[in-house]
Design an enzyme around this catalytic site. Structure first.
Site, PDB file in Angstrom:
ATOM      1  N   PRO A  57       0.556  -1.227  -0.151  1.00  0.00           N
ATOM      2  CA  PRO A  57       0.309   0.484  -0.178  1.00  0.00           C
ATOM      3  C   PRO A  57       0.471   1.154  -0.350  1.00  0.00           C
ATOM      4  CG  PRO A  57       0.112  -1.066   2.412  1.00  0.00           C
ATOM      5  CD  PRO A  57       0.741  -2.140   1.398  1.00  0.00           C
ATOM      6  N   ASP A  96      -2.538   2.673   3.000  1.00  0.00           N
ATOM      7  CA  ASP A  96      -1.502   2.566   4.006  1.00  0.00           C
ATOM      8  C   ASP A  96      -1.717   4.298   4.806  1.00  0.00           C
ATOM      9  OD1 ASP A  96       0.261   1.984   5.952  1.00  0.00           O
ATOM     10  OD2 ASP A  96       2.329   2.496   4.768  1.00  0.00           O
ATOM     11  N   TRP A 543       4.353   0.120  10.631  1.00  0.00           N
ATOM     12  CA  TRP A 543       4.891  -0.482   9.367  1.00  0.00           C
ATOM     13  C   TRP A 543       3.839  -1.598   9.993  1.00  0.00           C
ATOM     14  CZ3 TRP A 543       6.216   0.071   5.574  1.00  0.00           C
ATOM     15  CH2 TRP A 543       7.652   1.796   5.290  1.00  0.00           C
ATOM     16  N   GLN A 574      11.812  -1.078   0.281  1.00  0.00           N
ATOM     17  CA  GLN A 574      11.281  -1.355   1.480  1.00  0.00           C
ATOM     18  C   GLN A 574      11.761  -3.325   1.832  1.00  0.00           C
ATOM     19  OE1 GLN A 574       8.099  -0.988   2.683  1.00  0.00           O
ATOM     20  NE2 GLN A 574       8.385   1.836   0.582  1.00  0.00           N
ATOM     21  N   TRP A 578       8.674  -2.391   4.233  1.00  0.00           N
ATOM     22  CA  TRP A 578       7.293  -3.433   4.323  1.00  0.00           C
ATOM     23  C   TRP A 578       7.225  -5.297   3.549  1.00  0.00           C
ATOM     24  CZ3 TRP A 578       4.174  -6.063  -0.372  1.00  0.00           C
ATOM     25  CH2 TRP A 578       2.711  -6.128  -0.266  1.00  0.00           C
ATOM     26  N   LYS A 613      19.243  11.935  -6.959  1.00  0.00           N
ATOM     27  CA  LYS A 613      18.232  11.604  -6.212  1.00  0.00           C
ATOM     28  C   LYS A 613      16.955  12.753  -7.029  1.00  0.00           C
ATOM     29  CE  LYS A 613      16.831   9.355  -2.089  1.00  0.00           C
ATOM     30  NZ  LYS A 613      17.132   9.395  -0.523  1.00  0.00           N
ATOM     31  N   LYS A 616      12.952  17.368  -2.789  1.00  0.00           N
ATOM     32  CA  LYS A 616      12.024  18.715  -2.615  1.00  0.00           C
ATOM     33  C   LYS A 616      12.894  19.737  -2.852  1.00  0.00           C
ATOM     34  CE  LYS A 616       7.744  17.543  -0.532  1.00  0.00           C
ATOM     35  NZ  LYS A 616       7.240  17.101   0.630  1.00  0.00           N
TER      36      LYS A 616
END
Ligand SMILES: [Zn+2]
Ligand SMILES: [Zn+2]
Length: 1020
Positions: A57, A96, A543, A574, A578, A613, A616
């Protein structure tokens, strides 16, 4: 014949490939006809097996960017491909919703600075409502991106991790842990973020980007040995505040320690560190007077310097004999600092374990904001890190400060708020995953990760096997379902809402839900002493929340049917997220060494075009929705999958989309239109004109056999590489099938045959169409997982139009399998030889500056017997493709080619010689071909279809010699250009028409086309 415009095949496919427009139309088609729903419904009823799936999710605290879109494309590829193979997959969305990221986002929206302000000014009820609102805002963005990208995930069946029914099932996993003795309360040193005011799991501390360069004090100070006036331990730290919780000193038992005379004092530090430390401190006059082994320092007492400021420290000495003594520990590194390590069990993990195993009390006088409590005496009420300078000052006053500098070093910060983390001993709840580590590792070993490096990274992370701190001191999360008796301390775990409400002492309000603050208002009666039980005031790690999904998102029945799931793919980060929590919770739930997923592809990051990468701060994030409004979803999907292996970092460069990826899809589009237009012109009917009928009529020729054979290899290679998630390799094979096999090789071999409209050769043309139908249709199916819009458009507008019995959507077609009967190794080998010789002949021509279009009279091939035999099998094509009239074969060069007038090229054991002499006939034919090519270009430019027949072509201002050369070839030229008449006026003025200028061997010539433009009578 008249020019035909607007034939049936043109209805849905424009003359040019405009994917954005095409995709809009197909999206409408899918929506209007509920194609996605029908597909799922059909496969649920009719399948060759079930492949479980659970959606990883996305956290609804941000907008999807192109990296997310790449990951979602990989999920959709698997879904569409496996569905075509006949499987049913519960490809249902999931979101999520809870946890710190969402809380921080909402805090920002509400203009709240910290948790205390949040609770006082906003209140929990309103905060929970705001969190729900915030996730819905992002949900819209994610669904929009999925829709544009053509992801066939079922949004209606999505799970939401904040819903009561989900949380209840998450609770059941904790109950299983509790029953197995794996859920424990305990004091542990955890990484704690003072900004977010919550602890973090060790997995979170290791997140990429968590470590930042920060500035800290670099402090050398002295601890006086108990009962000695001028002997000291020299200690170094970057965290002066930890002196307030100092409890012991550690030295390495086997290492050598030196006593160093500095002025009137003796300092003790590790021997290898004497020279570098003295140099760093700028002390030139010093002398090592004695060397001892670490062991001998065991139990040495030292004077804790702040007993007057922190009276509790004096109390500690009374509680345990080892407080403020030297202990021996192997973890002490005598190659850094001074080799004497001060121990703060309240603020360090190793320190904590060292104290715990000796029974030394843990001194951790901190509140939730990491401010010292009154137990810290003088420092009461101060934020821990703010006492650094106070501590330095106090040391100075006491004459214990040696040097206070600052240093920049890498230090872990909060992955969300980037506050410097503090290690604190706190009361937390832990899943003792360390106790089941061997089972977890055994389960993880059974998973297919497709690539070695992500597998190794994952396994080595799992081997750390640390206990999992699952409690969080936050608000928007699944509540920890532990109620504790205030009288006798008995604890109980509640596993469902029903159970909770049944045991509650008070009636739940109508708006009750499984969140703070409602759930905290429920008290239970202690079964042991009758006292009142209150909930332990924690929420669960988010998590844990998402990691419960393989169980929590399904019903019991579905869980049995779908888990372990077949294939998951998520981003590399992840590994610690996850992928990890799914595995841990599943092993806890089942008690078995089994993974909840059979395969897991961990994708590389998506970076910007320069390999940086996306962030922002750099402002280089490309949002998925805006990108997909500008660029085609099909081209995007092809590009991100074709560019590099899925585990590599993908440097996303929007400029690259319009190059090769667009070219490949555009070529498939135009090949399909070429087939549709030509075949329709000849009345091709796929049900009647099959490959079998062509074979029976002996109309299949070598190029067809070759193409059909190549296709089988393409299917095999492509499918095998999809299986191993080598998407880039798979797509290279598919790209070759389109660009090389079909466009560059096959079509040029048959184009001339298709050009004719002679009824005598119709059977042959139909055989070519049946070959193209089979190959292009198969390639279209192979493309479907990657470019679902283009494949659907071709299916609807070409294949289904010609054969209405085909399924309503391309997704209901079966996945192609290699057909062994269509393999023809001999033809493939012959053709390989042929293509090599053709390019050799081109080189020979080039060396004599003879254009490929100019026919030559003779060629001699010198090669070994085997190659010559292969060439004889395909001699027609050899002559056609090399554009020579006759060929001779030899194993050694004949005498004639050694004379004047031959051009040659050589490659290993093979030579091609071409006769460069061109007589009148060859010159005439060459001119004809040069001109025909220009007429073709003009036809195309003016928008005529290949099947259109022109009334007349006019070519003006050819010189007399050229006109004479050309005359004998006019009939052939008519045929080549599909023209009824060719006129050769000397002057343009002789004919009133629209002239177009061309260049023919340095001379200007003029061409015009006449055609009666008529709308077709078929209703367009
Ligand atoms: Zn934080
Ligand atoms: Zn009790």
């Amino acid at each position: 014949m008249t020019v035909k415009f607007g034939t049936a095949s043109e209805k849905g496919l424009n003359a040019s490939y405009n994917p954005l427009e095409l995709e809009k139309g197909i999206r409408e088609f899918w929506e209007t006809n509920r194609v996605q729903q029908k597909l799922e419904f059909f496969k649920e009823k009719n399948n060759n097996g079930i492949l479980g799936y659970v959606e990883g999710p996305p956290t609804l605290n941000g907008i999807p960017h192109v990296g997310h879109a790449r990951g979602r494309a990989m999920k959709d590829v698997h879904y569409r491909w496996k569905t075509m193979q006949g499987y049913y997959i519960p490809f249902w969305a999931g979101w999520d919703c809870q946890g710190l990221p969402v809380e921080l986002e909402v805090e920002k929206l509400l203009g709240v600075k910290n948790k205390r302000e949040l609770l006082e000014r906003v209140g929990m009820e309103r905060f929970i409502q705001e969190c729900k609102k915030a996730i819905m805002k992002y949900h819209k963005e994610w669904v929009a991106a999925d829709t544009k990208l053509g992801v066939f995930i079922d949004q209606d069946k999505a799970y939401w991790t904040y819903k009561d029914e989900y949380i209840e099932r998450e609770w059941q996993i904790l109950k299983r842990a509790w029953d197995q003795g794996l859920l424990e309360e305990g004091h542990y040193v955890v990484a704690y973020c003072p900004g977010c005011q919550t602890s973090l799991s060790s997995a979170e501390v290791g997140y990429e980007g968590a470590y930042k360069i920060v500035e800290d004090p670099s402090l050398y100070f002295k601890f006086r040995l108990a009962g000695k006036r001028d002997e000291f331990f020299l200690v170094w730290t970057t965290m002066p505040f930890t002196l307030i919780t100092d409890t012991m000193l550690a030295v390495h038992p086997e290492a050598e320690y030196a006593k160093v005379k500095v002025k009137d004092e003796k300092w003790i530090l590790a021997k290898p560190r004497v020279q570098p430390v003295m140099q760093e401190l700028g002390i030139e006059k010093y002398e090592v007077t004695e060397t001892v082994i670490g062991k001998s320092l065991d139990g040495t007492g030292y004077e804790y310097p702040f007993k007057d400021l922190v009276p509790e420290q004096a109390e500690l000495e009374k509680k345990h004999a080892l407080v403020h003594k030297v202990i021996l520990e192997d973890f002490v590194d005598v190659n850094t600092a001074t080799g004497v390590v001060h121990q703060s069990p309240g603020n360090g993990e190793e320190d904590f374990f060292a104290a715990q195993k000796r029974g030394v009390p843990i001194f951790a006088p901190f509140d939730d904001e990491v401010k010292f409590t009154k137990d810290a005496g003088f420092f009461n009420g101060k934020f821990a890190r703010d006492t650094d300078t106070m501590v330095i000052e106090e040391l100075r006053k006491r004459g214990l400060l040696v040097s206070a500098e600052t240093l920049k070093h890498e230090y872990p910060t909060c992955w969300r708020s980037h506050h410097k983390l503090v290690w604190l001993a706190r009361k937390e709840y832990f899943l003792r995953t360390d106790k089941i580590n061997s089972r977890v590792l055994e389960a993880a070993e059974k998973v297919n990760y497709f690539y070695e490096s992500p597998k190794n990274r994952f396994l080595s992370f799992l081997r750390e096997g640390k206990p999992w701190c699952v409690s969080r001191e936050r608000v928007w999360g699944s509540p920890l379902p532990i109620w504790k008796c205030r009288e006798c301390g008995t604890e109980t775990v509640v596993a469902s809402k029903k159970e909770l409400l049944a045991r509650a002492l008070e009636k739940a309000p109508a708006d009750f839900e499984l969140h703070k603050p409602w759930v905290d208002r429920i008290t239970l009666k202690c079964e042991k002493c009758g006292g009142s039980m209150r909930r332990e005031d924690f929420v669960l790690d988010a998590w844990h929340n998402s990691g419960a999904s393989p169980y929590a998102r399904f019903t019991d029945e579905e869980f049995k049917k779908f888990v372990p799931v077949d294939y998951l793919t998520e981003a590399m980060d992840q590994t610690r997220g996850w992928a990890n929590t799914l595995l841990l919770e599943y092993v806890i739930l089942t008690g078995k060494a089994e993974p909840p997923y059979n395969s897991f592809l961990l994708q590389g990051l998506t970076q910007d075009a320069r390999g940086r990468k996306m962030s922002k701060s750099l402002g280089n994030i490309i949002e998925a929705n805006s990108a997909l409004e500008k660029y085609s979803a099909d081209v995007f999907r092809f590009y991100v999958l074709r560019k590099c292996p899925p585990t590599d970092a993908n440097d996303f460069d929007p400029g690259e989309l319009s190059r090769r990826p667009y070219q490949v899809l555009s070529t498939l589009y135009h090949l399909s239109r070429f087939f549709a237009e030509n075949s329709e012109f000849d009345g091709f009917d796929p049900l009647k004109h099959t490959l079998e009928s062509a074979k029976r009529g002996k109309q299949l020729k070598n190029p067809d056999l070759w193409l059909l054979s190549r296709l089988q290899q393409t299917i095999e290679t492509y499918t095998a590489n999809l299986e191993t998630c080598e998407f880039n390799v798979a797509l290279a094979a598919l790209e070759d099938a389109v660009i090389e096999d079909l466009s560059r090789l096959y079509v040029p071999m048959v184009r001339k045959e298709l050009w004719s409209d002679d009824p005598e050769t119709l059977g042959r043309r139909l055989a070519v169409y049946s070959t193209l139908w089979h190959v292009l249709k198969t390639v279209t199916l192979l493309f479907n997982p990657i470019t679902p819009y283009l494949s659907e458009a071709l299916h609807q507008n070409i294949y289904r139009r010609l054969d209405p019995s085909l399924p309503e959507t391309v997704n209901l077609e079966n996945w192609p399998k290699p057909n062994e009967e269509l393999r023809n190794k001999q033809v493939e080998e012959d053709f390989q030889t042929l293509f090599n010789i053709v390019s050799l002949a081109y080189s020979a021509r080039q060396s004599a500056r003879l254009k490929r279009r100019w026919p030559l009279s003779k060629m001699v091939i010198v090669a070994p017997e085997k190659k010559l035999k292969a060439l004889k099998n395909v001699e027609d094509l050899l002559l056609e493709l090399t554009n020579v009239k006759t060929v001779e074969y030899a194993q050694t060069p004949p005498r004639e080619v050694g004379e004047e007038g031959w051009a040659s090229a050589t490659e290993t054991d093979t030579q091609a010689f071409v006769d460069v002499h061109r007589d009148q006939k060859l010159l005439g034919e060459g001119v004809m071909r040069d001109l025909a090519r220009r007429v073709q270009a003009l036809r195309k430019e003016l928008g005529y279809k290949p099947t259109d027949v022109l009334d007349a072509v006019h070519i003006a201002e050819l010189d007399k010699e050229t006109t004479q050369l050309l005359q004998p070839y006019l009939p052939e030229m008519k045929e080549l250009t599909r023209t009824k008449n060719i006129n050769l006026p000397t002057k343009r003025e002789e004919t009133a028409t629209e002239w177009h200028e061309f260049q023919l061997d340095e001379k200007k010539i003029y061409i015009a086309i006449d055609a009666e433009r008529k709308e077709a009578a078929d209703g367009n």
